[in-house]
Design an enzyme around this catalytic site. Structure first.
Site, mmCIF file in Angstrom:
data_model
loop_
_atom_site.group_PDB
_atom_site.id
_atom_site.type_symbol
_atom_site.label_atom_id
_atom_site.label_comp_id
_atom_site.label_asym_id
_atom_site.label_seq_id
_atom_site.Cartn_x
_atom_site.Cartn_y
_atom_site.Cartn_z
ATOM 1 N N HIS A 33 15.148 -40.683 -16.801
ATOM 2 C CA HIS A 33 13.733 -39.801 -16.261
ATOM 3 C C HIS A 33 14.535 -39.276 -15.151
ATOM 4 C CE1 HIS A 33 10.020 -37.478 -15.906
ATOM 5 N NE2 HIS A 33 10.196 -38.301 -14.556
ATOM 6 N N GLU A 34 13.977 -40.138 -13.896
ATOM 7 C CA GLU A 34 14.275 -40.857 -12.636
ATOM 8 C C GLU A 34 15.771 -40.031 -12.405
ATOM 9 O OE1 GLU A 34 11.214 -40.437 -11.087
ATOM 10 O OE2 GLU A 34 10.128 -41.103 -12.396
ATOM 11 N N HIS B 148 15.927 -36.194 -12.369
ATOM 12 C CA HIS B 148 15.375 -35.542 -11.071
ATOM 13 C C HIS B 148 16.220 -35.023 -10.277
ATOM 14 C CE1 HIS B 148 11.563 -34.726 -12.645
ATOM 15 N NE2 HIS B 148 11.364 -36.105 -12.863
ATOM 16 N N GLU C 209 9.265 -31.820 -15.049
ATOM 17 C CA GLU C 209 9.042 -33.433 -15.547
ATOM 18 C C GLU C 209 9.196 -33.451 -16.817
ATOM 19 O OE1 GLU C 209 7.789 -36.109 -14.042
ATOM 20 O OE2 GLU C 209 8.012 -35.590 -12.054
#
Length: 313
Positions: free
Chosen positions: A140-141, A144, A214
């Site tokens: 997920h990070e 980004h 997100e």
């Protein structure tokens, strides 16, 4: 396992529109300050200096504020191993890896681009998550960084920062600057009003973008690992544990909510939903459940199915 992070045209469009609107707002804001303060050199130099500092040093400021430090593979082999594996699969540069010594379970990514990115996790997160859950959070990070929305959020938040600083400077100048004539009072009132309006507008634009990014990161991370259920488990576990941490212990972290994996809202998250940096947990879990169903359908023999990228909720 899926290869590379899926592109998200909707996220790219939202980032472009947000930056364009904030750019217009920034130009108007600077123009008003130049007219009121009658010194374009001072305004431009200060504004450019603050923007440059935030862009170039955002990663260092974030790490310092959250007590994070860069760690090597010898110190955290499991953490580095997961990051190495995800970066190899996604074919992205490996960011620096950091750890923040705090009990609150969370993670964030920062940095102006992929070559100067940092992915940071807290010791509380490392203690609580299973390896597959940690992999989901890190995917997920990393998404980004791959989507470049970390850099966009850094630049986008600049306008709100400078507007807030102007409000504070004008307020303290009025409080401690002695007697003022009528013209000065009018200028002061206009500066306060314009700065407050700019802060509110930039605040709202950033939150709208933040909520979508997100969802986009959840989707990209789940598709990269092929395990949306692990990411859903991590979300549920981390959100539940954060809710049990006293609000007074979360206050220093709340300024960075827009960059966190899960916001530090304490035990009354409903009070901040309108201005939330993240979508509700239920929406994130529903999206991951849909992705799991899509992956299962695509994996059936002869299904010919595929998972459509760029549909983040």
């Amino acid at each position: 396992m899926s290869e590379r992070f899926r592109s998200d045209p909707r996220l790219a469009l939202r980032m472009t529109v947000t930056l364009f609107l904030l750019g217009l707002l920034y130009v108007v804001f600077v123009a008003v300050l130049i007219v009121l303060l009658k010194s374009w050199v001072l305004v431009v130099v200060i504004a450019a200096g603050l923007l440059g500092a935030q862009y170039w040093y955002s990663d260092r400021v974030a790490l310092y504020a959250m007590r994070g430090r860069i760690v090597e593979a010898e110190e955290y082999p499991l953490l580095h191993g997961v990051v190495d594996r995800l970066c190899a699969v996604a074919d992205v540069p490996k960011p620096r890896v950091a750890v923040a010594d705090m009990d609150m379970p969370n993670a964030f990514a920062t940095g102006r681009n992929a070559d100067h990115a940092v992915v940071c996790v807290t010791t509380g997160l490392l203690r609580r998550l299973e390896p597959d859950e940690l992999e989901g959070v890190l995917a997920h990070e990393l998404s980004h960084v791959a989507h470049r929305d970390v850099a966009v959020m850094t630049v986008a938040s600049f306008l709100g920062v400078i507007a807030g600083l102007v409000v504070r400077a004008a307020f303290y100048s009025h409080m401690f600057g002695g007697r003022r004539d009528q013209n000065t009072a009018v200028v002061f009132s206009v500066i306060m009003g314009v700065s407050a309006a700019v802060y509110v507008l930039s605040f709202l634009l950033i939150r709208v973008l933040s909520r979508y990014r997100e969802l986009a990161a959840d989707r990209a991370g789940a598709l990269l690992t092929g395990q949306p259920s692990a990411l859903a488990s991590a979300l549920t576990k981390v959100t539940g544990d954060i809710a049990r941490i006293p609000t007074r212990d979360l206050r220093t972290s709340q300024a960075f909510n827009a960059f966190y994996f899960t916001p530090a809202l304490g035990d009354h998250p409903h009070l901040a939903r309108f201005f939330a940096t993240h979508p509700p947990l239920e929406q994130r879990l529903d999206q991951l459940a849909r992705i799991s169903a899509e992956l299962d359908a695509a994996a059936r023999p002869g299904s010919g199915g595929s998972v459509e990228p760029g549909k983040a909720g």
